[in-house]
Design an enzyme around this catalytic site. Structure first.
Site, PDB file in Angstrom:
ATOM      1  N   ASN A 112       0.829  -1.206   0.000  1.00 18.99           N
ATOM      2  CA  ASN A 112       0.000   0.000   0.000  1.00 18.99           C
ATOM      3  C   ASN A 112       0.861   1.253   0.000  1.00 18.99           C
ATOM      4  O   ASN A 112       1.913   1.314   0.642  1.00 18.99           O
ATOM      5  CB  ASN A 112      -0.917   0.014   1.220  1.00 18.99           C
ATOM      6  CG  ASN A 112      -1.879  -1.158   1.210  1.00 18.99           C
ATOM      7  OD1 ASN A 112      -2.058  -1.793   0.173  1.00 18.99           O
ATOM      8  ND2 ASN A 112      -2.479  -1.452   2.350  1.00 18.99           N
ATOM      9  N   HIS A 120       5.938  -0.755  -2.782  1.00 20.68           N
ATOM     10  CA  HIS A 120       5.439  -0.085  -3.988  1.00 20.68           C
ATOM     11  C   HIS A 120       5.489   1.442  -3.866  1.00 20.68           C
ATOM     12  O   HIS A 120       4.799   2.144  -4.598  1.00 20.68           O
ATOM     13  CB  HIS A 120       4.007  -0.548  -4.308  1.00 20.68           C
ATOM     14  CG  HIS A 120       3.939  -1.961  -4.787  1.00 20.68           C
ATOM     15  ND1 HIS A 120       2.760  -2.680  -4.881  1.00 20.68           N
ATOM     16  CD2 HIS A 120       4.912  -2.802  -5.228  1.00 20.68           C
ATOM     17  CE1 HIS A 120       3.025  -3.906  -5.346  1.00 20.68           C
ATOM     18  NE2 HIS A 120       4.319  -4.000  -5.551  1.00 20.68           N
ATOM     19  N   SER A 170      -4.938  -9.596  -3.148  1.00 17.93           N
ATOM     20  CA  SER A 170      -5.570 -10.561  -4.059  1.00 17.93           C
ATOM     21  C   SER A 170      -4.577 -11.576  -4.612  1.00 17.93           C
ATOM     22  O   SER A 170      -4.965 -12.555  -5.237  1.00 17.93           O
ATOM     23  CB  SER A 170      -6.240  -9.829  -5.226  1.00 17.93           C
ATOM     24  OG  SER A 170      -5.263  -9.122  -5.970  1.00 17.93           O
ATOM     25  N   ASN A 204      -7.760 -12.836   4.693  1.00 20.43           N
ATOM     26  CA  ASN A 204      -8.310 -12.047   3.575  1.00 20.43           C
ATOM     27  C   ASN A 204      -9.829 -12.170   3.600  1.00 20.43           C
ATOM     28  O   ASN A 204     -10.394 -13.112   4.163  1.00 20.43           O
ATOM     29  CB  ASN A 204      -7.758 -12.574   2.242  1.00 20.43           C
ATOM     30  CG  ASN A 204      -7.803 -11.534   1.134  1.00 20.43           C
ATOM     31  OD1 ASN A 204      -7.372 -10.401   1.320  1.00 20.43           O
ATOM     32  ND2 ASN A 204      -8.340 -11.895  -0.016  1.00 20.43           N
ATOM     33  N   LEU A 205     -10.472 -11.213   2.929  1.00 19.08           N
ATOM     34  CA  LEU A 205     -11.938 -11.246   2.872  1.00 19.08           C
ATOM     35  C   LEU A 205     -12.443 -12.538   2.242  1.00 19.08           C
ATOM     36  O   LEU A 205     -13.449 -13.105   2.665  1.00 19.08           O
ATOM     37  CB  LEU A 205     -12.424 -10.041   2.058  1.00 19.08           C
ATOM     38  CG  LEU A 205     -13.915  -9.762   2.047  1.00 19.08           C
ATOM     39  CD1 LEU A 205     -14.430  -9.490   3.452  1.00 19.08           C
ATOM     40  CD2 LEU A 205     -14.222  -8.562   1.149  1.00 19.08           C
TER      41      LEU A 205
HETATM   42  C1  BJW Z   1     -10.287  -7.356   2.107  1.00 15.42           C
HETATM   43  C2  BJW Z   1     -11.190  -6.417   2.506  1.00 15.42           C
HETATM   44  C3  BJW Z   1     -11.383  -6.323   3.865  1.00 15.42           C
HETATM   45  C4  BJW Z   1     -11.149  -6.320   0.292  1.00 15.42           C
HETATM   46  N1  BJW Z   1     -10.735  -7.125   4.645  1.00 15.42           N
HETATM   47  N2  BJW Z   1      -9.608  -8.166   2.829  1.00 15.42           N
HETATM   48  C5  BJW Z   1       3.506 -12.302 -15.872  1.00 15.42           C
HETATM   49  C6  BJW Z   1       3.672 -13.198 -14.825  1.00 15.42           C
HETATM   50  C7  BJW Z   1       4.211 -12.798 -13.609  1.00 15.42           C
HETATM   51  C8  BJW Z   1       4.585 -11.492 -13.408  1.00 15.42           C
HETATM   52  C9  BJW Z   1       4.445 -10.611 -14.434  1.00 15.42           C
HETATM   53  C10 BJW Z   1       3.910 -11.002 -15.659  1.00 15.42           C
HETATM   54  N3  BJW Z   1       3.872  -9.915 -16.462  1.00 15.42           N
HETATM   55  C11 BJW Z   1       4.354  -8.843 -15.790  1.00 15.42           C
HETATM   56  C12 BJW Z   1       4.704  -9.261 -14.546  1.00 15.42           C
HETATM   57  C13 BJW Z   1       5.265  -8.427 -13.449  1.00 15.42           C
HETATM   58  C14 BJW Z   1       4.227  -7.467 -12.882  1.00 15.42           C
HETATM   59  C15 BJW Z   1       2.988  -8.258 -12.485  1.00 15.42           C
HETATM   60  O1  BJW Z   1       2.910  -8.831 -11.407  1.00 15.42           O
HETATM   61  N4  BJW Z   1       1.963  -8.262 -13.311  1.00 15.42           N
HETATM   62  C16 BJW Z   1       0.754  -9.022 -13.012  1.00 15.42           C
HETATM   63  C17 BJW Z   1      -0.452  -8.182 -13.332  1.00 15.42           C
HETATM   64  C18 BJW Z   1       0.814 -10.341 -13.718  1.00 15.42           C
HETATM   65  N5  BJW Z   1       4.854  -6.877 -11.709  1.00 15.42           N
HETATM   66  C19 BJW Z   1       5.623  -5.799 -11.798  1.00 15.42           C
HETATM   67  O2  BJW Z   1       5.816  -5.225 -12.859  1.00 15.42           O
HETATM   68  C20 BJW Z   1       6.331  -5.368 -10.547  1.00 15.42           C
HETATM   69  N6  BJW Z   1       7.716  -5.261 -10.784  1.00 15.42           N
HETATM   70  C21 BJW Z   1       8.456  -6.311 -11.140  1.00 15.42           C
HETATM   71  O3  BJW Z   1       7.989  -7.441 -11.272  1.00 15.42           O
HETATM   72  O4  BJW Z   1       9.791  -6.013 -11.304  1.00 15.42           O
HETATM   73  C22 BJW Z   1      10.655  -7.045 -11.798  1.00 15.42           C
HETATM   74  C23 BJW Z   1      11.169  -7.942 -10.752  1.00 15.42           C
HETATM   75  C24 BJW Z   1      11.945  -9.007 -11.149  1.00 15.42           C
HETATM   76  C25 BJW Z   1      12.438  -9.889 -10.210  1.00 15.42           C
HETATM   77  C26 BJW Z   1      12.177  -9.692  -8.874  1.00 15.42           C
HETATM   78  C27 BJW Z   1      11.439  -8.635  -8.477  1.00 15.42           C
HETATM   79  C28 BJW Z   1      10.915  -7.770  -9.417  1.00 15.42           C
HETATM   80  C29 BJW Z   1       5.820  -4.007 -10.089  1.00 15.42           C
HETATM   81  C30 BJW Z   1       4.424  -4.073  -9.612  1.00 15.42           C
HETATM   82  C31 BJW Z   1       3.914  -2.697  -9.275  1.00 15.42           C
HETATM   83  C32 BJW Z   1       2.464  -2.741  -8.814  1.00 15.42           C
HETATM   84  N7  BJW Z   1       1.962  -1.473  -8.786  1.00 15.42           N
HETATM   85  C33 BJW Z   1       0.572  -1.236  -8.324  1.00 15.42           C
HETATM   86  C34 BJW Z   1       0.208   0.250  -8.626  1.00 15.42           C
HETATM   87  C35 BJW Z   1       1.198   1.196  -8.031  1.00 15.42           C
HETATM   88  C36 BJW Z   1       0.899   1.466  -6.573  1.00 15.42           C
HETATM   89  C37 BJW Z   1      -0.392   2.250  -6.391  1.00 15.42           C
HETATM   90  O5  BJW Z   1      -0.748   3.064  -7.246  1.00 15.42           O
HETATM   91  O6  BJW Z   1      -1.043   2.064  -5.351  1.00 15.42           O
HETATM   92  O7  BJW Z   1       0.466  -1.577  -6.945  1.00 15.42           O
HETATM   93  S1  BJW Z   1      -0.630  -2.283  -9.104  1.00 15.42           S
HETATM   94  C38 BJW Z   1      -1.661  -2.435  -7.694  1.00 15.42           C
HETATM   95  O8  BJW Z   1      -1.736  -3.834  -7.380  1.00 15.42           O
HETATM   96  C39 BJW Z   1      -0.918  -1.743  -6.542  1.00 15.42           C
HETATM   97  C40 BJW Z   1      -1.080  -2.756  -5.455  1.00 15.42           C
HETATM   98  O9  BJW Z   1      -0.065  -2.578  -4.476  1.00 15.42           O
HETATM   99  C41 BJW Z   1      -0.998  -4.070  -6.176  1.00 15.42           C
HETATM  100  C42 BJW Z   1      -1.604  -5.242  -5.422  1.00 15.42           C
HETATM  101  O10 BJW Z   1      -2.981  -5.054  -5.245  1.00 15.42           O
HETATM  102  P1  BJW Z   1      -3.691  -5.585  -3.907  1.00 15.42           P
HETATM  103  O11 BJW Z   1      -3.171  -4.856  -2.747  1.00 15.42           O
HETATM  104  O12 BJW Z   1      -3.578  -7.056  -3.851  1.00 15.42           O
HETATM  105  O13 BJW Z   1      -5.192  -5.093  -4.141  1.00 15.42           O
HETATM  106  P2  BJW Z   1      -6.423  -5.854  -4.870  1.00 15.42           P
HETATM  107  O14 BJW Z   1      -7.465  -4.856  -5.118  1.00 15.42           O
HETATM  108  O15 BJW Z   1      -5.943  -6.650  -6.021  1.00 15.42           O
HETATM  109  O16 BJW Z   1      -6.917  -6.908  -3.786  1.00 15.42           O
HETATM  110  C43 BJW Z   1      -7.498  -6.528  -2.559  1.00 15.42           C
HETATM  111  C44 BJW Z   1      -7.759  -7.770  -1.729  1.00 15.42           C
HETATM  112  O17 BJW Z   1      -8.272  -7.368  -0.481  1.00 15.42           O
HETATM  113  C45 BJW Z   1      -8.813  -8.709  -2.371  1.00 15.42           C
HETATM  114  O18 BJW Z   1      -8.366 -10.056  -2.304  1.00 15.42           O
HETATM  115  C46 BJW Z   1     -10.046  -8.522  -1.488  1.00 15.42           C
HETATM  116  O19 BJW Z   1     -10.818  -9.700  -1.332  1.00 15.42           O
HETATM  117  C47 BJW Z   1      -9.421  -8.135  -0.180  1.00 15.42           C
HETATM  118  N8  BJW Z   1     -10.274  -7.291   0.663  1.00 15.42           N
HETATM  119  N9  BJW Z   1     -11.741  -5.783   1.349  1.00 15.42           N
HETATM  120  C48 BJW Z   1      -9.856  -8.023   4.142  1.00 15.42           C
HETATM  121  N10 BJW Z   1     -12.293  -5.429   4.339  1.00 15.42           N
END
Ligand code: BJW
Length: 229
Positions: free
Chosen positions: A89, A106, A174, A198-199
């Site tokens: 976050n 992030h 997620s 998680n939810l």
């Molecule tokens: C509740 C609740 C309640 C709701 N109680 N729970 C193909 C395969 C694998 C990887 C890749 C691929 N192609 C590209 C990639 C890499 C890519 C990636 O992962 N892409 C995928 C889409 C496949 N990743 C990257 O590019 C990352 N960098 C990278 O990999 O560098 C190279 C590297 C190489 C080697 C080692 C290490 C690195 C960078 C990722 C950057 C993500 N950026 C974002 C936006 C910027 C930040 C911002 O603006 O806030 O980050 S994307 C967005 O998603 C944000 C979040 O941090 C991130 C995760 O989301 P999160 O937190 O999981 O939210 P939700 O909405 O998805 O889920 C919420 C959850 O809460 C749900 O499950 C609900 O059920 C639950 N919930 N209410 C409890 N009350």
């Protein structure tokens, strides 16, 4: 002292009124990821990206930490466990909830970054495309946020902590975005027990040794109470 590494995602801040990404009313329903969360999107339309993050900065500033953030702070402050919160976050609700040992993998909404010289400083409430960098004066300022295709912060530190942990807990994410989504497998390979809070079941739920489902403000304080006996 038992070492606990806790990964958090948008779900822990949802009950503070901060929108998640992938819910039906989530941020990605209104914005294309390519437009607002990639370096290419920023280069194409920096004004749009600044407006997106200005609005989220205002929303985060208006929100307050909830019972889940406060429970994790209580676990750390109790002193019987070594607690590291690794959050995806960009809000500062963990810190405002009382946690001290927090990694923002992030980035943060409160940070600004110069993409010309790499200087970092505190972001003003409103950022705009031609704001000069205070160090090099170039109009090259961006939010200090890790976008798709960029390397998340402090990865070596995170992986070292994960491998040395006695427990890995994932809260409110997620499991769609790597490398964070791979932490459960990394922990498992190192023989570290894993717990999901998680939810609902996440994309990686089946990789956890144990999973508990429900709102974070209920299940996180309940788990912390168990840990503190
Ligand atoms: C509740 C609740 C309640 C709701 N109680 N729970 C193909 C395969 C694998 C990887 C890749 C691929 N192609 C590209 C990639 C890499 C890519 C990636 O992962 N892409 C995928 C889409 C496949 N990743 C990257 O590019 C990352 N960098 C990278 O990999 O560098 C190279 C590297 C190489 C080697 C080692 C290490 C690195 C960078 C990722 C950057 C993500 N950026 C974002 C936006 C910027 C930040 C911002 O603006 O806030 O980050 S994307 C967005 O998603 C944000 C979040 O941090 C991130 C995760 O989301 P999160 O937190 O999981 O939210 P939700 O909405 O998805 O889920 C919420 C959850 O809460 C749900 O499950 C609900 O059920 C639950 N919930 N209410 C409890 N009350």
């Amino acid at each position: 002292m038992a070492k606990i590494v806790i990964l958090t995602g948008a779900g822990i801040s949802a009950e503070s009124g901060i929108r998640t990404f992938r819910a039906s009313d989530g941020l990605w329903e209104e914005h294309r990821i390519e437009d607002v969360a990639t370096p290419e999107g920023f280069m194409a339309d920096p004004g749009l990206v600044h407006r997106f993050y200005n609005a989220r900065r205002a929303a985060a500033a208006a929100a307050a930490p909830n019972a889940a953030h406060r429970a994790l702070a209580e676990l750390e402050q109790d002193g019987r466990h070594e607690v590291l919160v690794v959050t995806q976050n960009v809000d500062d609700l963990h810190e405002r909830g009382g946690s001290a040992n927090v990694i923002h993998m992030h980035g943060t909404l409160t940070g600004a970054l110069c993409h010309s010289c790499g200087h970092r400083w505190s972001a003003p409430a409103e950022m705009a495309p031609r704001d000069p960098c205070p160090a090099c004066q170039k109009p090259a300022t961006r939010p200090d946020i890790v976008w798709f295709g960029e390397m998340p912060y402090q990865m070596e530190e995170i992986w070292t902590a994960l491998r040395a942990a006695d427990l890995f807990v994932s809260i409110g994410t997620s499991g769609n975005v790597y490398p964070a989504a791979g932490f459960v497998a990394d922990a498992g390979h190192a023989g570290v027990p894993t717990l999901e809070l998680n939810l609902e079941p996440s994309a990686g739920s089946r990789y956890f040794d144990e999973a508990r489902h429900g709102p974070a403000t209920a299940i996180v304080p309940a788990w912390v109470r168990e840990m503190l006996g």
